[in-house]
Design a protein around this motif. Structure first.
Motif, short mmCIF file in Angstrom:
data_model
loop_
_atom_site.label_atom_id
_atom_site.label_comp_id
_atom_site.label_asym_id
_atom_site.label_seq_id
_atom_site.Cartn_x
_atom_site.Cartn_y
_atom_site.Cartn_z
N UNK A 1 0.87 -1.27 -0.04
CA UNK A 1 -0.03 0.05 -0.02
C UNK A 1 0.92 1.12 0.02
N UNK A 2 0.32 2.03 -0.78
CA UNK A 2 0.98 3.71 -0.62
C UNK A 2 0.07 4.79 -0.21
N UNK A 3 0.44 5.80 -0.18
CA UNK A 3 -0.52 7.05 0.05
C UNK A 3 -0.53 7.69 -1.70
N UNK A 4 -1.70 8.04 -2.01
CA UNK A 4 -2.16 8.80 -3.04
C UNK A 4 -2.39 10.23 -2.68
N UNK A 5 -1.97 10.99 -3.26
CA UNK A 5 -2.02 12.64 -3.00
C UNK A 5 -2.90 13.19 -4.27
N UNK A 6 -3.94 13.42 -3.97
CA UNK A 6 -5.01 13.99 -5.00
C UNK A 6 -5.04 15.38 -5.04
N UNK A 7 -4.75 15.85 -6.61
CA UNK A 7 -4.60 17.41 -6.70
C UNK A 7 -5.62 17.86 -7.91
N UNK A 8 -6.51 18.51 -7.61
CA UNK A 8 -7.36 18.68 -8.67
C UNK A 8 -7.32 20.26 -9.37
N UNK A 9 -7.13 20.38 -10.56
CA UNK A 9 -6.58 21.62 -11.25
C UNK A 9 -7.75 22.78 -10.98
N UNK A 10 -9.01 22.45 -11.14
CA UNK A 10 -9.95 23.42 -11.08
C UNK A 10 -10.72 23.45 -9.49
N UNK A 11 -11.01 22.15 -9.13
CA UNK A 11 -11.86 22.27 -8.00
C UNK A 11 -11.05 22.53 -6.49
N UNK A 12 -9.85 22.48 -6.68
CA UNK A 12 -8.98 22.41 -5.56
C UNK A 12 -8.28 24.15 -5.46
N UNK A 13 -8.04 24.40 -4.15
CA UNK A 13 -7.14 25.59 -3.74
C UNK A 13 -6.18 25.47 -2.68
N UNK A 14 -5.74 26.57 -2.36
CA UNK A 14 -4.68 26.43 -1.26
C UNK A 14 -5.68 26.80 0.13
#
Length: 584
Positions: A97-110
């Motif tokens: 098992x590993x960690x998956x970091x999800x990053x969405x171009x439009x729906x995410x922010x900081x």
């Protein structure tokens, strides 16, 4: 405990042992008590420490990350519908098992504070163990693994997947970043900044990004948090599959401290400026280790079975053609080419299929992944997005010097999987045949045969490179691991995820050859569905990837497996549900 106390205890232990052989029974009892006290006291002595973090496949990824003292900066507040932006998934290449970091171009922010960028990072901080807070003059050692997707696109502004940052004081720009950089070609850069003062070195090392994409990379960093020329920094980025060093850099005299800082800390994840080129990304991380004691406390496991990748060339490859060409052995008369085609109505003598065989006898360990890769293109620009199926062939005794349309071995009625040939530009196309290879190995077979067939009519041919072309030859890429982390012990607690609304079902059950597996997901997430035999060995991998909400179906083809009891395991967001299956 003070050093003097330790020395006194050691002396006391020595003289006690020396007197042991002259003791009477009552004296011996006293010795046992004294020895116990010594052991208890010595157990309180601080030892060298390190902080480690690896995915387990159980529970919430955030909870696991928090339990190790890492903080996180996530976009969950502004993108609540997706859920946690770090999940856990089984990774075929590493076999765990590993960690998956999800990053969405439009729906995410900081963190709902900056709309022009997206951030999903974990970090050291005020709540972290001391080994993650590097004060002035201290040396830190980091080791971890990361994997960028094969199609990863860096931002045209900035993209950081690792940072060393100061806490308090001049804490604006990071001291060091690992930065994938847009361009032609794309690069990966190591960037240094001394902050508001002078001494920033900027990009100190760069390499082409291409060898990093789609591959697990082990990162090793050593640095000393000191001012001016007293600071040091060292980094090595090594490809896990073959131990190739993709980038290395050492500087024993650079500024690694900021005015007014309390300490330095590391940050890992995906932090990028929004730009039109961006797409949704899933960057994988695992096996974090941090210490201030010694690099030996965070050893590399490359070469220690992190997962092995083997590329097999075909033993035989050839195409066959129907009609008036049905008796021709194209494996000898046209050895440099492989061709597939379903001819339109009216075109006679023009259907073609391509056959390949591979020898698996050199493989060892558990098969965690198997991908057929063939380099090809459409002949005519009028043909686009042509589906090509890979079919199992039970007969593996044919040879390229004898196979013809007339004597070609029969294939399965349905494709194992399909790939879509997009256009007339030559490139490798991939067929994931992991489940099929696993079932063949489980049945004791060491040779497999496949046939490629177009799924639709085309005006022109589909042209493929054969092994005789030398470059761009077909290959079967196998990943293996000596132990399969996906196979949790049968004694483990089975937790039924609340997000799987209709559970896990198979029909028919009992079954003879094939069973249809169904389940329903409420939200998107990485999902792992596999079948294990009674000994706990994985015999089929049915699903391993991101699935969208809704009903899902997978086919378990067990016609080559022995009758008996099998266990179906579905893992979703770190939870697991199992079902028993009986093959008659």
């Amino acid at each position: 405990m003070p050093t003097g106390c330790i020395n006194n205890l050691n002396e006391y232990a020595f003289f006690t042992l020396k007197a042991l052989f002259n003791m009477k029974p009552l004296q011996f009892t006293g010795f046992i008590i004294a020895a116990t006290v010594i052991i208890l006291l010595l157990s309180k002595v601080p030892l060298q420490a390190q902080v480690t973090l690896s995915a387990t496949g159980s529970g919430s990824a955030y909870d696991l990350i928090d339990s190790k003292g890492f903080g996180n900066e996530n976009p969950d507040c502004g993108h609540t519908s997706f859920g946690p932006h770090v999940t856990q998934a089984f990774d075929n290449a590493l076999g765990k098992y590993v960690f998956v970091f999800h990053s969405h171009a439009d729906a995410d922010d900081d963190r709902c504070t900056n709309e022009d960028r997206v951030r999903m990072e974990i970090k050291g901080g005020s709540g972290s163990p001391a080994d993650m807070q590097h004060t002035q003059g201290q040396t830190a050692y980091y080791r971890w693994k990361f994997k960028l997707d094969a199609g990863f696109i860096p931002s045209s502004r900035f993209t950081h997947i690792f940072q060393i940052k100061a806490i308090e004081g001049d804490a604006g720009a990071p001291l060091i970043t690992i930065t994938p950089r847009a361009g032609n070609p794309q690069k990966i850069q190591i960037i240094h900044s001394s902050g508001e003062g002078s001494g920033s070195l900027g990009t100190v090392k760069e390499a082409d990004l291409a060898p990093f994409k789609g591959n697990w990379v082990e990162a090793y960093v050593k640095y000393k948090s000191s001012n001016g020329s007293a600071g040091t920094f060292e980094i090595t980025l090594t490809r896990v599959s073959d131990g190739a060093v993709l980038l290395s850099y050492t500087n024993n005299s650079l500024d690694m401290w900021r005015e007014g800082a309390d300490y330095n800390r590391g940050k890992w994840g995906v932090y990028r400026g929004k730009a039109v080129v961006l797409r949704d990304e899933q960057v994988r991380f695992n096996d974090f280790c941090i210490t201030e004691s010694s690099a030996s406390l965070c050893p590399s496991d490359i070469g220690g079975n992190p997962g092995q990748t083997i590329n097999l060339s075909p033993q035989h490859d050839a195409y066959v053609r129907d009609g008036t060409n049905a008796a021709i052995t194209h494996g000898t008369t046209d050895a440099a080419n492989l061709i597939t085609k379903v001819a339109p109505t009216g075109q006679l003598n023009n259907n073609r299929e391509t056959y390949l065989t591979f020898d698996l006898s050199s493989l060892s360990g558990n098969i965690t992944g198997a991908t057929l890769k063939v380099f090809g293109r459409t002949e005519s620009t009028s043909d686009a997005n042509v589906g090509v199926g890979a079919y199992a062939v039970s007969n593996t005794t044919w040879t390229e010097s004898a196979i013809t349309w007339n004597n070609k071995p029969a294939s399965a009625s349905s494709a194992i999987t399909t790939a879509t040939v997009t256009d007339a530009t030559g490139r490798y196309y991939n067929w994931n045949i992991t489940s099929y290879i696993q079932s063949e190995i489980a049945a004791g077979r060491t040779k497999i045969s496949l046939v490629l067939k177009n799924q639709q009519e085309t005006s022109g041919r589909l042209l493929w490179s054969s092994k005789e072309t030398g470059s761009n030859a077909p290959q079967l890429t196998i990943t293996t691991s000596s132990s399969l982390a996906a196979a949790r012990k049968e004694t483990d607690e089975v937790i039924i995820p609340t997000t799987i609304t209709s559970g896990l079902n198979s029909f028919p059950n009992p079954f003879r050859e094939n069973s249809t597996i169904t389940f329903t997901l409420e939200k998107p997430a990485y999902t792992h569905l596999a079948v294990f035999d009674i000994a706990g060995k994985q015999v089929a991998l049915l699903v391993n990837g991101l699935l969208q909400p809704g009903n899902h179906k997978a086919i378990f083809n067990a016609n080559r497996l022995s009758p008996g009891i099998y266990t179906l395991k579905l893992l979703y967001n770190g939870k697991i549900i199992t079902r028993k299956m009986l093959k008659n």
